[in-house]
Scaffold this active site. Structure first.
Site, short mmCIF file in Angstrom:
data_model
loop_
_atom_site.label_atom_id
_atom_site.label_comp_id
_atom_site.label_asym_id
_atom_site.label_seq_id
_atom_site.Cartn_x
_atom_site.Cartn_y
_atom_site.Cartn_z
N SER A 183 0.86 -1.41 0.48
CA SER A 183 0.14 -0.23 0.03
C SER A 183 0.96 1.42 -0.22
O SER A 183 2.33 0.58 0.28
CB SER A 183 -0.85 0.21 1.30
OG SER A 183 -0.16 0.03 2.22
N LYS A 184 0.46 2.07 -0.11
CA LYS A 184 0.86 4.03 0.40
C LYS A 184 1.81 4.15 1.39
O LYS A 184 2.95 4.39 1.50
CB LYS A 184 -0.10 4.82 -0.31
CG LYS A 184 0.75 6.75 -0.28
CD LYS A 184 -0.35 7.00 -1.46
CE LYS A 184 0.06 8.70 -0.93
NZ LYS A 184 0.91 9.02 -0.18
N ARG A 185 0.53 3.16 1.54
CA ARG A 185 1.14 3.64 3.61
C ARG A 185 2.75 2.50 4.02
O ARG A 185 3.68 3.61 3.73
CB ARG A 185 0.62 2.59 4.43
CG ARG A 185 0.17 4.09 5.87
CD ARG A 185 -1.27 4.21 6.91
NE ARG A 185 -2.27 3.71 5.80
CZ ARG A 185 -2.75 2.63 5.66
NH1 ARG A 185 -3.19 1.87 6.55
NH2 ARG A 185 -3.92 2.29 5.12
N ASP B 125 4.89 4.90 2.28
CA ASP B 125 5.68 6.35 3.19
C ASP B 125 6.54 5.87 4.10
O ASP B 125 7.76 6.87 5.00
CB ASP B 125 4.18 6.89 3.93
CG ASP B 125 3.18 7.45 2.37
OD1 ASP B 125 3.88 7.51 1.88
OD2 ASP B 125 2.25 8.19 3.11
#
Ligand code: GLU
Length: 506
Positions: free
Chosen positions: A261-263, A266
């Site tokens: 996921s994008k998380r 990050d």
């Protein structure tokens, strides 16, 4: 052996930036198409107007342009014989197919309001609109036909649902997974069409377009596997020949537990989008592979090996090599861990393989963003040659070479403490005279003269060389010192040594 003209498509919904998993899906479609001298089509699936995000379509097109993945037909690829390729422009086409399903009894009108459906869901745990429950709902199978007609004439809102018969075996033949069998009773009567916006849902539009656009292979992410049985039933309902299916393994978190996921990006500091994206609503910026300093060839190579490999120990493959070696049927069934460190390794390899001249072209705008115009006599290519083996990204070239462009004004304290001695200023002043006497300022002759001087004086080599480095670089890092002196030139080298002496003896 495939003996029909291969036609595959990538069919994103423009709901935001393209996830890197979507890029991998498109790449596999492209490799497959090119290997079979087939066509690759870009179709924009924008029938869900609530999820439409402005700029997403342009982003998708630009991302593939950057990656060197070309479409033969479709949005942004010029006209093709199956235009239009944007589903919102195909409204009229879908209507006749909904009609066909209604006429043949494979679909029916349903008038249940959202409130009624919600109430029913609240009352019946795990409620599903299907063969077991539809007889208790408000639809054209339960209402008298004059009432159905009256409701339609009045312009009441309705949906069209597929009529799935209970307890039938559905077989999805998948090129990667083999046969996937499920019982039709687990499926619900999915909505195919909504009168409110006069648009089909994903399932119907997708099937109709794949058929009309003569798609031979549907290659897409594993998250669409649960929809495949419904798609098989729709092909059956239309009596159309099915394309072949291949559902690609998911991209997993670097640790392997769950979907990427994008998380994760990050959290661990890597992009999950090909290009930088700014959310049009929140203004939030998400990083992209391009802006991070990845070369498109490296991204392509890295992604190609997430879920497939050429079956030998080759890791570095160009696009033509990938096209030749790719084998859909050898894709893995299980998810592929997103090893972003490996992505950095690929980028490092591709940077080393690029010529210094090509890298200079990519690096020039970065230098310009720091110092303005690059002087015409700046040895940019040679600078790159000296530092490139230390970088994984184009952007890191600047960190490694700043001192070539900007003279140091502060000096690393630790090095000063360790290397600056009482006689350092004196030795540097002597060194200036030695350097000024060098006729040929290239690295080797300069080094020979400086070494001879050091030896004749019995000076401490490490201390003198390190303070020289301090003067030129500002700290004890960087390439071979005489490669630096050669590129900086005599005047600049002497000026920097004088600066250091002045600072230290203030
Ligand atoms: N519109 C779907 C998506 O966003 C297409 C899935 C498919 O390839 O069938 O991925």
């Amino acid at each position: 052996m495939i003996n029909q003209q291969v036609r595959v498509r990538f069919a994103p919904s423009p709901t935001g930036p393209l996830h890197i998993g979507g890029v991998r899906t498109a790449l596999y479609n492209y490799l497959f198409a090119k290997q079979h001298h087939g066509d690759f089509i870009l179709r924009i699936e924008d029938t869900d107007s609530h999820r439409f995000v402005p700029g997403a379509e342009a982003y998708i097109i630009e991302a593939f342009r950057w990656l060197g993945i070309r479409f033969d037909e479709g949005v942004g690829a010029g006209e093709g014989k199956f235009a239009p390729y944007r589903q919102s422009e195909r409204k009229e086409i879908y209507k006749q197919y909904v009609r066909q399903l209604l006429d043949s009894g494979k679909a029916y009108y349903a008038f249940d309001t959202p409130e009624e459906l919600e109430k029913r869901r609240a009352e019946t745990p795990n409620f599903q609109y299907d063969a077991a429950t539809r007889s208790t709902m408000k639809n054209s199978l339960t209402l008298p036909s004059d009432e159905v007609n009256a409701r339609l004439t009045k312009g009441e809102n309705y949906v069209v649902r597929i009529k799935i018969e209970a307890d039938e075996e559905i077989v999805v033949r998948d090129l990667i997974r083999g046969e996937v069998r499920i019982n039709s009773s687990v499926l619900d009567d999915k909505v195919l069409w909504k009168s409110a916006d006069e648009l089909p849902t994903y399932h119907l539009a997708n099937i109709v377009d794949d058929h009309l656009m003569a798609i031979t292979h549907v290659i897409r992410g594993e998250e669409w596997l649960p929809s495949a049985p419904l798609h098989v039933l729709l092909y059956r309902a239309f009596s159309w020949e099915q394309p072949q299916f291949a559902h690609l393994p998911l991209l997993l978190k670097p640790e392997g537990n769950g979907k990427l996921s994008k998380r994760d990006g990050d959290r661990l500091g890597f992009p999950v989008f090909p290009l930088q994206w700014q959310d049009p609503h929140t203004g939030e910026i998400s990083s992209g592979y391009r802006e991070k300093g990845y070369l498109p060839e490296a991204v392509v190579n890295f992604l190609a090996l997430l879920g497939w490999n050429p079956g030998d120990d080759r890791e570095l493959l160009t696009m033509p090599e990938l096209i030749a070696a790719f084998d859909l049927e050898k894709c893995s069934k299980s998810g592929a861990k997103f090893d972003y460190k490996k992505g950095e390794w690929f980028n490092h390899q591709y940077i080393q393989a690029k010529s210094d001249e090509d890298l200079a072209q990519l690096f020039r705008p970065i230098v310009e963003s720091h110092i303005g115009t690059v002087p015409p006599d700046c040895p940019l290519t040679k600078i790159i040659g000296l530092v490139k083996e230390r970088v994984n990204f184009i952007s890191e070239l600047w960190e490694q070479s700043t001192f070539f462009f900007v003279a140091p004004t502060v000096y690393d304290e630790k090095t000063v403490r360790k290397r600056w001695k009482e006689d350092s200023a004196q030795q540097l002043t002597e060194l200036i005279s030695v350097l000024e006497s060098v006729a040929d300022f290239r690295a080797k002759p300069t080094e020979d003269l400086v070494m001879a001087w050091l030896e004749s004086k019995g000076y401490h080599l490490g201390n003198v060389m390190n303070v020289l480095r301090l003067a030129l670089v500002g700290e004890s890092k960087g390439p071979h010192i005489f490669d630096i002196t050669e590129l900086l030139g005599k005047t600049e080298v002497v000026r920097r040594i004088r600066n250091l002496i002045a600072t230290m003896t203030e």
